[in-house]
Motif scaffolding. Structure first.
Motif, PDB file in Angstrom:
ATOM      1  N   ILE A  16       0.871  -1.362  -0.566  1.00  0.00           N
ATOM      2  CA  ILE A  16       0.465   0.031   0.393  1.00  0.00           C
ATOM      3  C   ILE A  16       0.858   1.466   0.077  1.00  0.00           C
ATOM      4  O   ILE A  16       0.499   2.179  -0.895  1.00  0.00           O
ATOM      5  N   GLN A  17       1.540   1.640   0.938  1.00  0.00           N
ATOM      6  CA  GLN A  17       2.938   2.282   1.315  1.00  0.00           C
ATOM      7  C   GLN A  17       3.634   2.565  -0.465  1.00  0.00           C
ATOM      8  O   GLN A  17       3.695   3.540  -0.440  1.00  0.00           O
ATOM      9  N   ASP A  18       3.682   1.346  -1.386  1.00  0.00           N
ATOM     10  CA  ASP A  18       4.151   1.773  -2.304  1.00  0.00           C
ATOM     11  C   ASP A  18       3.639   2.102  -3.481  1.00  0.00           C
ATOM     12  O   ASP A  18       4.130   2.958  -4.339  1.00  0.00           O
ATOM     13  N   PHE A  19       1.813   2.225  -3.582  1.00  0.00           N
ATOM     14  CA  PHE A  19       1.167   2.268  -5.014  1.00  0.00           C
ATOM     15  C   PHE A  19       0.944   4.125  -3.841  1.00  0.00           C
ATOM     16  O   PHE A  19       0.938   4.321  -5.130  1.00  0.00           O
ATOM     17  N   VAL A  20       0.472   4.225  -2.996  1.00  0.00           N
ATOM     18  CA  VAL A  20       0.602   5.339  -2.560  1.00  0.00           C
ATOM     19  C   VAL A  20       1.787   6.675  -3.058  1.00  0.00           C
ATOM     20  O   VAL A  20       1.369   7.338  -3.117  1.00  0.00           O
ATOM     21  N   LYS A  21       2.746   5.887  -2.750  1.00  0.00           N
ATOM     22  CA  LYS A  21       4.022   6.568  -2.873  1.00  0.00           C
ATOM     23  C   LYS A  21       4.157   7.133  -4.347  1.00  0.00           C
ATOM     24  O   LYS A  21       4.284   8.305  -4.645  1.00  0.00           O
ATOM     25  N   ASP A  22       3.284   6.378  -5.693  1.00  0.00           N
ATOM     26  CA  ASP A  22       4.091   6.625  -6.850  1.00  0.00           C
ATOM     27  C   ASP A  22       2.270   6.944  -6.766  1.00  0.00           C
ATOM     28  O   ASP A  22       2.090   8.011  -8.493  1.00  0.00           O
ATOM     29  N   ILE A  23       0.805   6.891  -6.939  1.00  0.00           N
ATOM     30  CA  ILE A  23      -0.218   7.818  -7.318  1.00  0.00           C
ATOM     31  C   ILE A  23      -0.839   8.061  -5.763  1.00  0.00           C
ATOM     32  O   ILE A  23      -1.466   8.025  -5.341  1.00  0.00           O
ATOM     33  N   THR A  24      -0.597   9.084  -5.276  1.00  0.00           N
ATOM     34  CA  THR A  24      -0.736  10.119  -4.418  1.00  0.00           C
ATOM     35  C   THR A  24      -2.327  10.148  -4.616  1.00  0.00           C
ATOM     36  O   THR A  24      -2.661  10.600  -3.551  1.00  0.00           O
ATOM     37  N   THR A  25      -3.024  10.909  -5.755  1.00  0.00           N
ATOM     38  CA  THR A  25      -4.124  10.847  -5.741  1.00  0.00           C
ATOM     39  C   THR A  25      -5.277  10.000  -5.700  1.00  0.00           C
ATOM     40  O   THR A  25      -4.774   8.878  -6.478  1.00  0.00           O
ATOM     41  N   CYS A  26      -6.213   9.679  -5.342  1.00  0.00           N
ATOM     42  CA  CYS A  26      -7.275   8.656  -5.384  1.00  0.00           C
ATOM     43  C   CYS A  26      -8.445   9.140  -5.083  1.00  0.00           C
ATOM     44  O   CYS A  26      -9.035  10.245  -4.708  1.00  0.00           O
ATOM     45  N   MET A  27      -9.743   8.584  -5.741  1.00  0.00           N
ATOM     46  CA  MET A  27     -11.442   8.679  -5.987  1.00  0.00           C
ATOM     47  C   MET A  27     -11.384   8.136  -4.446  1.00  0.00           C
ATOM     48  O   MET A  27     -11.457   6.754  -3.927  1.00  0.00           O
ATOM     49  N   PHE A  28     -11.764   8.767  -3.209  1.00  0.00           N
ATOM     50  CA  PHE A  28     -11.879   8.980  -1.586  1.00  0.00           C
ATOM     51  C   PHE A  28     -13.682   8.659  -1.907  1.00  0.00           C
ATOM     52  O   PHE A  28     -14.893   9.403  -2.209  1.00  0.00           O
ATOM     53  N   CYS A  29     -14.763   7.530  -1.727  1.00  0.00           N
ATOM     54  CA  CYS A  29     -16.106   7.478  -1.644  1.00  0.00           C
ATOM     55  C   CYS A  29     -17.018   6.999  -0.546  1.00  0.00           C
ATOM     56  O   CYS A  29     -16.139   6.649   0.215  1.00  0.00           O
ATOM     57  N   THR A  30     -17.964   7.737  -0.933  1.00  0.00           N
ATOM     58  CA  THR A  30     -18.525   7.552   1.055  1.00  0.00           C
ATOM     59  C   THR A  30     -19.821   7.666   0.620  1.00  0.00           C
ATOM     60  O   THR A  30     -19.857   7.157  -0.977  1.00  0.00           O
ATOM     61  N   LYS A  31     -20.761   6.942   1.521  1.00  0.00           N
ATOM     62  CA  LYS A  31     -22.199   6.936   1.321  1.00  0.00           C
ATOM     63  C   LYS A  31     -22.476   5.008   0.201  1.00  0.00           C
ATOM     64  O   LYS A  31     -23.031   5.749  -0.774  1.00  0.00           O
ATOM     65  N   ILE A  32     -21.197   3.982   0.409  1.00  0.00           N
ATOM     66  CA  ILE A  32     -21.249   3.808  -0.257  1.00  0.00           C
ATOM     67  C   ILE A  32     -22.089   1.617  -0.468  1.00  0.00           C
ATOM     68  O   ILE A  32     -22.202   0.782  -1.690  1.00  0.00           O
ATOM     69  N   THR A  33     -23.191   2.495   0.297  1.00  0.00           N
ATOM     70  CA  THR A  33     -24.184   1.284   0.062  1.00  0.00           C
ATOM     71  C   THR A  33     -25.240   1.985  -0.341  1.00  0.00           C
ATOM     72  O   THR A  33     -26.685   1.027  -0.469  1.00  0.00           O
ATOM     73  N   GLU A  34     -24.981   3.678  -0.639  1.00  0.00           N
ATOM     74  CA  GLU A  34     -26.202   3.743  -1.574  1.00  0.00           C
ATOM     75  C   GLU A  34     -25.865   4.279  -2.413  1.00  0.00           C
ATOM     76  O   GLU A  34     -24.613   4.983  -3.363  1.00  0.00           O
ATOM     77  N   MET A  35     -27.119   4.921  -4.106  1.00  0.00           N
ATOM     78  CA  MET A  35     -26.460   4.905  -5.110  1.00  0.00           C
ATOM     79  C   MET A  35     -26.948   5.808  -5.791  1.00  0.00           C
ATOM     80  O   MET A  35     -28.817   6.327  -4.673  1.00  0.00           O
ATOM     81  N   PRO A  36     -26.660   6.837  -5.986  1.00  0.00           N
ATOM     82  CA  PRO A  36     -25.135   6.990  -6.194  1.00  0.00           C
ATOM     83  C   PRO A  36     -24.091   7.120  -5.268  1.00  0.00           C
ATOM     84  O   PRO A  36     -24.512   7.545  -4.242  1.00  0.00           O
ATOM     85  N   PHE A  37     -23.082   6.873  -4.654  1.00  0.00           N
ATOM     86  CA  PHE A  37     -22.898   6.750  -4.072  1.00  0.00           C
ATOM     87  C   PHE A  37     -21.458   7.992  -4.365  1.00  0.00           C
ATOM     88  O   PHE A  37     -21.833   8.621  -5.815  1.00  0.00           O
ATOM     89  N   ARG A  38     -20.947   8.472  -3.158  1.00  0.00           N
ATOM     90  CA  ARG A  38     -20.601   9.757  -3.240  1.00  0.00           C
ATOM     91  C   ARG A  38     -18.739   9.652  -3.761  1.00  0.00           C
ATOM     92  O   ARG A  38     -18.057   9.404  -2.812  1.00  0.00           O
ATOM     93  N   THR A  39     -18.585  10.502  -4.297  1.00  0.00           N
ATOM     94  CA  THR A  39     -16.430  10.234  -4.677  1.00  0.00           C
ATOM     95  C   THR A  39     -16.079  11.483  -5.244  1.00  0.00           C
ATOM     96  O   THR A  39     -16.775  12.544  -6.116  1.00  0.00           O
ATOM     97  N   ARG A  40     -14.921  11.477  -4.681  1.00  0.00           N
ATOM     98  CA  ARG A  40     -14.587  12.961  -4.770  1.00  0.00           C
ATOM     99  C   ARG A  40     -12.417  12.730  -5.031  1.00  0.00           C
ATOM    100  O   ARG A  40     -12.931  11.341  -4.171  1.00  0.00           O
ATOM    101  N   PRO A  41     -11.857  13.692  -5.875  1.00  0.00           N
ATOM    102  CA  PRO A  41      -9.770  13.006  -5.681  1.00  0.00           C
ATOM    103  C   PRO A  41     -10.253  13.438  -4.321  1.00  0.00           C
ATOM    104  O   PRO A  41     -10.444  15.325  -3.749  1.00  0.00           O
ATOM    105  N   MET A  42      -8.748  12.699  -4.230  1.00  0.00           N
ATOM    106  CA  MET A  42      -8.329  13.475  -2.961  1.00  0.00           C
ATOM    107  C   MET A  42      -6.571  13.068  -2.902  1.00  0.00           C
ATOM    108  O   MET A  42      -6.244  11.976  -2.868  1.00  0.00           O
ATOM    109  N   ALA A  43      -6.225  13.822  -2.149  1.00  0.00           N
ATOM    110  CA  ALA A  43      -4.383  13.315  -1.909  1.00  0.00           C
ATOM    111  C   ALA A  43      -4.476  12.749  -0.860  1.00  0.00           C
ATOM    112  O   ALA A  43      -4.445  13.348  -0.013  1.00  0.00           O
ATOM    113  N   THR A  44      -3.920  10.980  -0.837  1.00  0.00           N
ATOM    114  CA  THR A  44      -2.951  11.449   0.349  1.00  0.00           C
ATOM    115  C   THR A  44      -1.953  11.294   0.651  1.00  0.00           C
ATOM    116  O   THR A  44      -1.034  11.752   0.503  1.00  0.00           O
ATOM    117  N   LEU A  45      -1.853  11.969   2.063  1.00  0.00           N
ATOM    118  CA  LEU A  45      -0.720  12.300   2.182  1.00  0.00           C
ATOM    119  C   LEU A  45       0.065  11.720   3.659  1.00  0.00           C
ATOM    120  O   LEU A  45       1.626  12.033   3.518  1.00  0.00           O
TER     121      LEU A  45
END
Length: 168
Positions: A16-45
Protein backbone atom coordinates in the motif's frame (compact mmCIF):
# COMPACT_ATOMS: atom_id res chain seq x y z
CA UNK A 1 -4.26 -14.37 -17.01
CA UNK A 2 -1.90 -13.62 -14.19
CA UNK A 3 -0.69 -14.84 -10.86
CA UNK A 4 -2.30 -14.35 -7.49
CA UNK A 5 -0.14 -13.11 -4.66
CA UNK A 6 -2.02 -12.27 -1.47
CA UNK A 7 -0.14 -10.06 0.96
CA UNK A 8 -0.48 -9.87 4.74
CA UNK A 9 0.62 -7.63 7.59
CA UNK A 10 3.94 -5.82 6.96
CA UNK A 11 4.14 -7.04 3.36
CA UNK A 12 0.61 -5.72 2.72
CA UNK A 13 1.36 -2.37 4.37
CA UNK A 14 4.52 -2.04 2.26
CA UNK A 15 2.53 -2.71 -0.92
CA UNK A 16 0.00 0.00 0.00
CA UNK A 17 2.81 2.43 0.88
CA UNK A 18 4.54 1.75 -2.45
CA UNK A 19 1.32 2.30 -4.42
CA UNK A 20 0.47 5.53 -2.63
CA UNK A 21 4.03 6.85 -3.04
CA UNK A 22 3.53 6.61 -6.83
CA UNK A 23 -0.21 7.38 -6.95
CA UNK A 24 -0.94 10.04 -4.35
CA UNK A 25 -4.42 10.98 -5.57
CA UNK A 26 -7.30 8.59 -5.08
CA UNK A 27 -11.02 8.69 -5.62
CA UNK A 28 -12.37 8.85 -2.06
CA UNK A 29 -15.86 7.30 -1.92
CA UNK A 30 -18.41 7.76 0.86
CA UNK A 31 -22.01 6.60 1.25
CA UNK A 32 -20.94 3.44 -0.55
CA UNK A 33 -24.08 1.52 0.43
CA UNK A 34 -26.29 4.00 -1.44
CA UNK A 35 -26.60 4.74 -5.12
CA UNK A 36 -25.20 6.92 -6.33
CA UNK A 37 -22.32 6.80 -3.85
CA UNK A 38 -20.33 10.01 -3.35
CA UNK A 39 -16.83 10.29 -4.74
CA UNK A 40 -14.19 12.98 -5.02
CA UNK A 41 -10.45 13.16 -5.66
CA UNK A 42 -8.32 13.38 -2.53
CA UNK A 43 -4.58 13.57 -1.99
CA UNK A 44 -3.23 10.90 0.32
CA UNK A 45 -0.79 12.51 2.74
CA UNK A 46 0.68 9.40 4.32
CA UNK A 47 0.37 5.68 4.91
CA UNK A 48 1.67 5.10 8.40
CA UNK A 49 3.48 2.03 9.73
CA UNK A 50 0.15 0.46 10.74
CA UNK A 51 -1.29 0.89 7.23
CA UNK A 52 -3.62 3.80 8.08
CA UNK A 53 -4.10 6.36 5.30
CA UNK A 54 -4.24 10.06 6.16
CA UNK A 55 -6.00 12.95 4.40
CA UNK A 56 -6.68 16.64 5.12
CA UNK A 57 -10.35 17.58 5.00
CA UNK A 58 -12.58 20.50 5.84
CA UNK A 59 -14.60 20.06 9.02
CA UNK A 60 -17.57 21.60 7.23
CA UNK A 61 -17.29 19.35 4.16
CA UNK A 62 -19.98 16.93 3.03
CA UNK A 63 -17.47 14.08 3.28
CA UNK A 64 -16.86 14.73 6.98
CA UNK A 65 -20.63 14.72 7.60
CA UNK A 66 -21.04 11.56 5.54
CA UNK A 67 -18.28 9.81 7.51
CA UNK A 68 -20.08 10.67 10.78
CA UNK A 69 -23.18 8.87 9.48
CA UNK A 70 -21.46 5.98 7.70
CA UNK A 71 -17.78 5.37 8.38
CA UNK A 72 -17.11 2.75 5.69
CA UNK A 73 -15.29 4.29 2.72
CA UNK A 74 -13.62 3.05 -0.43
CA UNK A 75 -10.41 4.46 -1.90
CA UNK A 76 -9.64 3.86 -5.58
CA UNK A 77 -6.10 4.35 -6.90
CA UNK A 78 -5.11 4.00 -10.56
CA UNK A 79 -1.91 4.63 -12.45
CA UNK A 80 -2.99 3.58 -15.90
CA UNK A 81 0.33 4.60 -17.45
CA UNK A 82 1.92 1.64 -15.63
CA UNK A 83 -1.23 -0.50 -15.25
CA UNK A 84 -1.16 -0.36 -11.44
CA UNK A 85 -4.49 -0.38 -9.60
CA UNK A 86 -5.51 -0.56 -5.94
CA UNK A 87 -8.82 -0.48 -4.12
CA UNK A 88 -9.10 -0.16 -0.34
CA UNK A 89 -12.22 -0.45 1.79
CA UNK A 90 -11.88 0.77 5.35
CA UNK A 91 -13.23 2.68 8.30
CA UNK A 92 -12.79 6.44 8.26
CA UNK A 93 -12.68 8.75 11.26
CA UNK A 94 -12.20 12.49 11.49
CA UNK A 95 -9.31 13.47 13.72
CA UNK A 96 -8.14 16.76 15.21
CA UNK A 97 -4.51 16.18 16.12
CA UNK A 98 -2.24 19.25 15.94
CA UNK A 99 0.91 17.11 16.04
CA UNK A 100 -0.23 14.97 13.11
CA UNK A 101 -1.34 18.08 11.18
CA UNK A 102 2.11 19.59 11.74
CA UNK A 103 3.77 16.34 10.59
CA UNK A 104 1.69 16.11 7.40
CA UNK A 105 1.39 19.79 6.49
CA UNK A 106 2.58 20.82 3.04
CA UNK A 107 2.45 24.06 1.08
CA UNK A 108 -0.23 22.77 -1.31
CA UNK A 109 -2.69 22.39 1.57
CA UNK A 110 -2.78 26.16 1.94
CA UNK A 111 -4.92 26.32 -1.23
CA UNK A 112 -7.75 24.69 0.75
CA UNK A 113 -6.84 25.96 4.20
CA UNK A 114 -5.70 29.59 3.78
CA UNK A 115 -5.04 30.08 7.49
CA UNK A 116 -2.50 27.26 7.39
CA UNK A 117 -2.15 24.66 10.12
CA UNK A 118 -4.22 26.85 12.42
CA UNK A 119 -7.21 26.97 10.03
CA UNK A 120 -10.34 26.32 12.10
CA UNK A 121 -11.87 24.27 9.28
CA UNK A 122 -8.88 21.91 9.03
CA UNK A 123 -9.31 18.32 10.14
CA UNK A 124 -7.70 15.00 9.34
CA UNK A 125 -9.35 11.86 8.05
CA UNK A 126 -7.76 8.59 9.08
CA UNK A 127 -8.76 5.52 7.07
CA UNK A 128 -8.01 2.14 8.61
CA UNK A 129 -8.02 -0.50 5.84
CA UNK A 130 -10.23 -3.53 6.29
CA UNK A 131 -9.93 -4.99 2.82
CA UNK A 132 -7.76 -4.19 -0.18
CA UNK A 133 -7.07 -5.62 -3.62
CA UNK A 134 -4.35 -4.73 -6.11
CA UNK A 135 -3.59 -5.40 -9.77
CA UNK A 136 -0.05 -5.00 -11.14
CA UNK A 137 1.83 -5.77 -14.28
CA UNK A 138 4.87 -7.97 -13.95
CA UNK A 139 6.99 -6.43 -16.67
CA UNK A 140 5.86 -2.85 -17.17
CA UNK A 141 3.28 -1.49 -19.54
CA UNK A 142 5.05 -1.97 -22.90
CA UNK A 143 5.86 -5.66 -22.35
CA UNK A 144 2.34 -6.19 -20.98
CA UNK A 145 0.79 -4.63 -24.09
CA UNK A 146 2.93 -6.88 -26.29
CA UNK A 147 1.87 -9.94 -24.29
CA UNK A 148 -1.81 -8.94 -24.57
CA UNK A 149 -1.45 -8.43 -28.34
CA UNK A 150 0.31 -11.79 -28.72
CA UNK A 151 -2.38 -13.53 -26.67
CA UNK A 152 -5.11 -11.89 -28.77
CA UNK A 153 -3.47 -13.05 -32.03
CA UNK A 154 -2.55 -16.57 -30.90
CA UNK A 155 -5.52 -17.25 -28.66
CA UNK A 156 -3.14 -18.45 -25.94
CA UNK A 157 -3.55 -16.81 -22.55
CA UNK A 158 -0.54 -14.84 -21.45
CA UNK A 159 0.97 -14.38 -18.03
CA UNK A 160 0.60 -10.61 -17.91
CA UNK A 161 0.13 -9.56 -14.34
CA UNK A 162 -0.26 -10.25 -10.71
CA UNK A 163 -3.11 -9.45 -8.36
CA UNK A 164 -3.99 -10.20 -4.81
CA UNK A 165 -5.79 -9.34 -1.63
CA UNK A 166 -4.09 -7.26 1.01
CA UNK A 167 -4.76 -7.77 4.72
CA UNK A 168 -3.10 -5.46 7.21
Amino acid sequence: MGDTNNLHNEEGIKKIQDFVKDITTCMFCTKITEMPFRTRPMATLDVDDEGNLWFFSGKSSDKNDEIKNEDTVQLLYAKSSDSHFLTITGKAHTVKDPQKIDELWNSMAKAWFPDGKEDRNLSLIKVTPQDAHYWDTKNGKMITLLKIATAAVTGNPSDIGVEGKIKV
